[in-house]
Design an enzyme around this catalytic site. Structure first.
Site, short mmCIF file in Angstrom:
data_model
loop_
_atom_site.label_atom_id
_atom_site.label_comp_id
_atom_site.label_asym_id
_atom_site.label_seq_id
_atom_site.Cartn_x
_atom_site.Cartn_y
_atom_site.Cartn_z
N CYS A 2 -10.60 -39.12 11.29
CA CYS A 2 -10.16 -39.27 9.90
C CYS A 2 -11.19 -38.57 9.04
O CYS A 2 -12.32 -39.05 8.91
CB CYS A 2 -10.05 -40.75 9.52
SG CYS A 2 -9.56 -41.03 7.81
N GLU A 129 -4.20 -35.67 8.31
CA GLU A 129 -4.56 -35.26 9.67
C GLU A 129 -3.89 -33.93 9.95
O GLU A 129 -2.83 -33.62 9.39
CB GLU A 129 -4.13 -36.33 10.69
CG GLU A 129 -4.72 -36.12 12.07
CD GLU A 129 -6.24 -36.00 12.04
OE1 GLU A 129 -6.73 -34.84 11.98
OE2 GLU A 129 -6.93 -37.03 12.08
#
Length: 359
Positions: A2, A129
């Site tokens: 992340c 992402e």
């Protein structure tokens, strides 16, 4: 993994979005730790080393605080261990943006905060992402499915009442405000964006030669859920609902090994592809969140959530939100947007007329 998030709510909205019921059944709102409200900057594109809103137990700052009382704080993304000896934390030779749940007890940087109960919840609209498609990496925005809707053409008062009727409690635990009456609870009920609640660890580092303590955090990651593994093999550890957040933050009653059981791969998030604008952390505008059409690259069915995003971005509500000046630095852009009364994603919800579903 992340490495980029979005959090567009204003400070007071973050507090309202994190309302919860204490042990006595009263709904509470967390207060910001003294001075931290001014350190937080809403942003469509947050990167490591920037300040983010974090939820944690008030007992980390006040040993006499009630066991279920929590507080909002602004912390810098990228954990700096308390034992770090250099004068400049940027000289750390390794990344602490994320920490893997499987080996937190094997690494000193994470083991000590974990055993001390320094657990926190990182709050965000969602995270970005990247998935490799052909020779490029395609970014996706990933978030909790949202449950609110507004019929276009209704006035604000009508739509507000409708939102309250159809909404669920947005976010998890915390406390600090006085008890609310039943009428006040209804009036203060959050009907906006449901914030993503990611498990994290934090630490407090003080410069060797003295100075203001620096609070920093790391996002805990787990194996990706089935619906996300094609994008990336890792994902943040998501705490789903008020009870999971309460247990993660309650370091006094829930010991570390028991808390680790909450860190599971959960197949509960939804997502949509977004523009490569988000690749550059200096880009800070609603376009970072805008769904893009990948049909030219491969077959892709539109989802309810992506339709919602498109509806928001083409609505008059989103046009009312001032666009950051792309020639300014990210910090300047975030500063100017700090006091906005309404977050971009909340406006999206208010302008949407379709319910989302998971991909």
């Amino acid at each position: 993994m992340c490495g980029r998030t979005a959090c567009t709510l204003a400070p007071d909205e973050v507090s309202r979005a994190c309302s919860y019921r204490n042990r006595g059944g009263r709904r509470r709102q967390p207060r910001w730790r003294d001075g931290d409200e001014d350190k937080y900057r809403p942003s469509y594109n947050k990167s490591p080393q920037t300040m983010s809103p974090v939820l944690l137990s008030q007992r980390h700052f006040d040993k006499t605080a009630p066991v279920d009382e929590c507080v909002l704080a602004s912390m810098r993304w990228g954990l700096v261990p308390s034992w770090f000896k250099e004068k400049d934390p940027s000289k750390m030779q390794y990344s602490t943006t994320n920490c893997r749940s499987e080996n937190m007890l094997e690494k000193k940087s994470y083991k000590e905060p974990l055993l001390k109960g320094q657990r926190c919840v990182i709050l965000a609209d969602g995270f970005y992402e990247w998935m490799r498609l052909d020779k490029v990496k395609q970014p996706f925005f990933i978030y909790f499915p949202q449950t609110l809707e507004k019929i276009e053409g209704q006035d604000d008062a009508t739509s507000s009442a409708r939102n309250k009727k159809n909404s669920k409690t947005a976010c998890p635990p915390v406390q600090a405000s006085p008890d609310l009456t039943e009428g006040e609870e209804a009036a203060s009920e959050w009907t906006g964006w449901r914030l993503l609640t990611m498990a994290g660890l934090f630490d407090c580092w003080t410069p060797p030669d003295g100075g203001e303590p620096l609070y920093t955090y790391s996002v805990i990651t787990v194996n990706a859920s089935p619906n996300l593994k094609n994008i990336h093999h890792r994902m943040p550890a998501i705490l789903d609902g008020e009870e999971e957040v309460r247990r993660w933050l309650n370091f006094g009653e829930v010991k570390s090994l028991d808390a680790l059981k909450l860190l599971q791969s959960k197949d509960i998030l939804t997502f949509h592809p977004v523009s490569s604008l988000v690749n550059n952390s200096r880009n800070n505008s609603p376009e970072c969140l805008q769904p893009v059409d990948l049909n030219s690259k491969k077959e892709s069915k539109p989802t309810g959530s992506s339709k919602m995003m498109t509806s928001w971005l083409t609505s008059s509500a989103s046009a009312k939100r001032k666009q950051p000046n792309t020639s300014e630095s990210q910090e300047e852009q975030e500063c100017k947007g700090q006091r906005k009364s309404t977050g971009g994603l909340q406006q999206w919800l208010q302008g949407a007329n379709k319910k989302p579903r998971t991909n």
